[in-house]
Design an enzyme around this catalytic site. Structure first.
Site, PDB file in Angstrom:
ATOM      1  N   ASP A  12     143.889 -16.274  15.879  1.00 12.68           N
ATOM      2  CA  ASP A  12     145.075 -16.141  15.028  1.00 12.68           C
ATOM      3  C   ASP A  12     144.775 -15.032  14.019  1.00 12.68           C
ATOM      4  OD1 ASP A  12     147.329 -16.456  13.499  1.00 12.68           O
ATOM      5  OD2 ASP A  12     146.811 -18.444  12.724  1.00 12.68           O
ATOM      6  N   HIS A  71     158.243 -15.944   9.892  1.00 14.17           N
ATOM      7  CA  HIS A  71     158.184 -16.300  11.317  1.00 14.17           C
ATOM      8  C   HIS A  71     159.078 -15.386  12.157  1.00 14.17           C
ATOM      9  CE1 HIS A  71     156.633 -20.587  10.235  1.00 14.17           C
ATOM     10  NE2 HIS A  71     155.692 -19.665  10.200  1.00 14.17           N
ATOM     11  N   ARG A  91     150.104  -9.121   5.195  1.00 14.64           N
ATOM     12  CA  ARG A  91     149.224 -10.283   5.368  1.00 14.64           C
ATOM     13  C   ARG A  91     147.973  -9.782   6.076  1.00 14.64           C
ATOM     14  NH1 ARG A  91     152.513 -13.585   7.333  1.00 14.64           N
ATOM     15  NH2 ARG A  91     152.242 -13.512   9.593  1.00 14.64           N
ATOM     16  N   ASP A 147     166.308 -24.860  37.457  1.00 13.17           N
ATOM     17  CA  ASP A 147     165.164 -25.400  38.201  1.00 13.17           C
ATOM     18  C   ASP A 147     163.869 -24.616  37.966  1.00 13.17           C
ATOM     19  OD1 ASP A 147     166.025 -23.165  39.434  1.00 13.17           O
ATOM     20  OD2 ASP A 147     165.929 -23.947  41.477  1.00 13.17           O
ATOM     21  N   TYR A 170     154.740 -10.630  -0.109  1.00 12.82           N
ATOM     22  CA  TYR A 170     155.986 -10.274   0.577  1.00 12.82           C
ATOM     23  C   TYR A 170     157.053  -9.995  -0.479  1.00 12.82           C
ATOM     24  CZ  TYR A 170     153.126 -12.881   3.848  1.00 12.82           C
ATOM     25  OH  TYR A 170     152.060 -13.337   4.586  1.00 12.82           O
ATOM     26  N   ASP A 224     151.028 -10.326  13.702  1.00 13.18           N
ATOM     27  CA  ASP A 224     150.313 -11.599  13.708  1.00 13.18           C
ATOM     28  C   ASP A 224     150.282 -12.050  15.161  1.00 13.18           C
ATOM     29  OD1 ASP A 224     149.428 -14.224  13.511  1.00 13.18           O
ATOM     30  OD2 ASP A 224     150.700 -14.716  11.782  1.00 13.18           O
ATOM     31  N   GLU A 227     144.791 -11.596   8.037  1.00 10.05           N
ATOM     32  CA  GLU A 227     144.366 -12.921   8.509  1.00 10.05           C
ATOM     33  C   GLU A 227     143.166 -12.819   9.438  1.00 10.05           C
ATOM     34  OE1 GLU A 227     147.269 -15.044  10.950  1.00 10.05           O
ATOM     35  OE2 GLU A 227     146.242 -16.937  10.523  1.00 10.05           O
ATOM     36  N   GLU A 277     144.285 -16.234   5.284  1.00 11.34           N
ATOM     37  CA  GLU A 277     145.424 -15.361   5.503  1.00 11.34           C
ATOM     38  C   GLU A 277     146.319 -15.157   4.285  1.00 11.34           C
ATOM     39  OE1 GLU A 277     148.453 -17.148   8.108  1.00 11.34           O
ATOM     40  OE2 GLU A 277     147.041 -18.750   8.528  1.00 11.34           O
ATOM     41  N   HIS A 283     147.744 -24.227  14.828  1.00 14.41           N
ATOM     42  CA  HIS A 283     147.618 -25.067  13.627  1.00 14.41           C
ATOM     43  C   HIS A 283     146.899 -26.306  14.125  1.00 14.41           C
ATOM     44  CE1 HIS A 283     151.345 -22.774  12.071  1.00 14.41           C
ATOM     45  NE2 HIS A 283     150.230 -22.127  11.804  1.00 14.41           N
ATOM     46  N   HIS A 308     153.163 -19.137   1.147  1.00  9.46           N
ATOM     47  CA  HIS A 308     152.512 -19.996   2.151  1.00  9.46           C
ATOM     48  C   HIS A 308     151.074 -20.287   1.747  1.00  9.46           C
ATOM     49  CE1 HIS A 308     150.342 -16.552   3.860  1.00  9.46           C
ATOM     50  NE2 HIS A 308     151.485 -15.880   3.960  1.00  9.46           N
ATOM     51  N   HIS A 356     144.501 -22.609   7.660  1.00 11.16           N
ATOM     52  CA  HIS A 356     144.685 -23.862   8.395  1.00 11.16           C
ATOM     53  C   HIS A 356     143.560 -23.960   9.412  1.00 11.16           C
ATOM     54  CE1 HIS A 356     146.275 -21.284  11.624  1.00 11.16           C
ATOM     55  NE2 HIS A 356     146.972 -20.664  10.682  1.00 11.16           N
TER      56      HIS A 356
END
Ligand code: GLY
Ligand code: MN
Ligand code: MN
Length: 439
Positions: A272, A244, A407, A41, A389, A261, A409, A385, A362, A351, A355
């Site tokens: 971002d 991710h 990375r 709940d 890797y 990130d 970004e 970004e 996104h 990647h 974006h």
């Protein structure tokens, strides 16, 4: 919190613009989000649907807005949850229909339970219905039922819309070009998020856990009335190579890099930002070499960000610089152009370079028109970004590079003269980062 007069005016202007675009033969239906169960709940923290909040600012679940350009009895109709003493004691205040009119500027507002019975009269005589199918199947069915009902009675006079248009074709084009009030919020969201990254750099030490650094970042967001705009990624060492990664549960080790990130959301608009820095405060020679390539790639991408330039260019430019760098570092062998043509660079850069960014991380808005990347226009916000890797165990690569994931970004607003980096408040060069961490 009640909307300020300026906020109310902003939402009125957005509705007016949408209605101008869809025209007087049309009607639009825009639903709010529903609460989502977390367990038994209890619910997840409620987040309003971006399209709905863009047009109304109304913060409650389940509501439905109907926009009817040129309608004599009012163009902005809201259906909302009714006032309910008992439920308000348990779950919180409700505006009710009266509050929807008084505080949120609805011309007419009714209890949600009246939606179906009142819908036919709101649709009657309109030719085009703008609505996004497939998000709330139950609402789809209710609207379809009333359309059918209207068709049946149309023999006796009224007429049902004959054309259904996906609302986002119009609305998401509006959301893509940020208005001054939105830019202000995005600037602030990026500024606080940059501050949160600085705090992470300052508080990172070998032996601390990834979740402790995530907590530093989230504390900074919350201290500014912000929430994470998406699941924060705090990945030390090899974890930086998982794009991710969200577990955030490993111990940080000296000698490793930490990739973060994370972006905070302010009044519905998110930043971002990614930064990668050494846990110990000092880059190793290999880490530094890879880092400089990624930073150079970001600069190449940024040089493409100005009005009139194809929005596909930053990715092209970053990919080129990264691939040349991969050859120089000995990760790939051959000529950059040929390697890109064969997609070989994707082993280490898998990647895209950016974006749209806005209410959603996104964000909405088409990337291509007639199969081609659309040109940049002032008011668009895009991330930049690039990354590299090098997964541990990559046999073709010297093991001294294994587990390096980097990375960088930033959030970039296209303006009349070129661009503005909204997230510039956090160090980016090797020198700046090492200086900050030494201090
Ligand atoms: N944080 C999600 C992304 O960078 O696209
Ligand atoms: Mn991004
Ligand atoms: Mn990101």
């Amino acid at each position: 919190m009640k909307p300020t007069p300026a906020q109310r005016q902003e939402h009125t202007d957005r509705r007016t613009e949408l209605m101008r675009r869809i025209g007087r033969t049309a009607v639009a239906i825009v639903p709010a989000a529903h609460e989502a169960v977390r367990a038994r709940d209890t619910h997840y923290r409620f987040r309003q649907n971006s399209d709905f909040t863009y047009l109304t600012g109304f913060p409650e679940p389940e509501a439905i807005a109907v926009l009817i350009p040129g309608r004599g009895d009012g163009e902005f109709v809201l259906f909302v949850r009714p006032k309910d003493r008992e439920r308000e004691i348990w779950d919180g205040r409700r505006a009710g229909p009266q509050g929807a009119r008084r505080l949120y500027g609805a011309d007419q507002a009714w209890d949600l339970s009246e939606f179906e019975t009142r819908l036919p009269q709101l649709l009657a005589g309109r030719e085009v219905l703008h609505y996004t199918l497939g998000e709330l199947p139950e609402l789809d069915a209710r609207i379809a039922r009333q359309m059918r009902h209207l068709r049946e009675v149309s023999r006796r006079g009224g007429a049902a819309p004959t054309t259904l248009v996906a609302l986002e074709t119009t609305l998401h084009e509006m959301r893509l070009i940020k208005r001054p009030a939105e830019i202000e919020l995005m600037r602030r969201a990026a500024q606080v998020s940059a501050q949160a990254h600085v705090r992470a750099m300052r508080t990172t030490r070998p032996g601390r856990f990834e979740w402790q650094i995530a907590a530093e970042i989230h504390a900074e967001f919350e201290a500014h009335d912000m929430q994470p705009g998406y699941g924060s990624i705090v990945g030390g060492g090899d974890n930086a190579c998982i794009l991710h990664y969200v577990e955030n549960d490993a111990k940080l080790r000296s000698g490793d890099l930490l990739l973060i990130d994370a972006g905070g959301e302010l009044s519905g608009y998110t930043a971002d930002i990614t930064r990668t820095f050494p846990v110990s405060g000092t880059f190793s020679a290999e880490q530094k070499a890879v880092y400089e390539v990624v930073l150079e790639a970001q600069k190449s991408a940024l040089r493409q960000m100005r009005p009139g330039v194809s929005s596909g260019k930053p990715h092209e430019a970053a990919t080129r610089t990264l691939t040349e760098g991969m050859v120089d570092l000995g990760l790939l062998k051959g000529k950059a152009e040929a390697l890109i043509a064969q997609d070989k660079h994707r082993q280490f850069y898998m990647h895209g370079t950016g974006h749209w960014l806005g209410m959603d991380v996104h964000d909405v808005g088409r990337y291509k028109m007639q199969g081609r990347h659309r040109p940049f226009e002032p008011g668009m916000v895009m991330t930049v970004e690039p990354g590299l890797y090098i997964a541990p165990g990559t046999r073709s690569v010297n093991r001294k590079f294994w587990g390096i994931g980097i990375r960088i970004e930033d959030d970039v607003l296209i303006n009349k003269n070129g661009h503005e980096i909204l997230s510039s408040g956090v160090p980016k060069t090797v020198r700046e980062i090492e200086q900050l961490m030494a201090g």
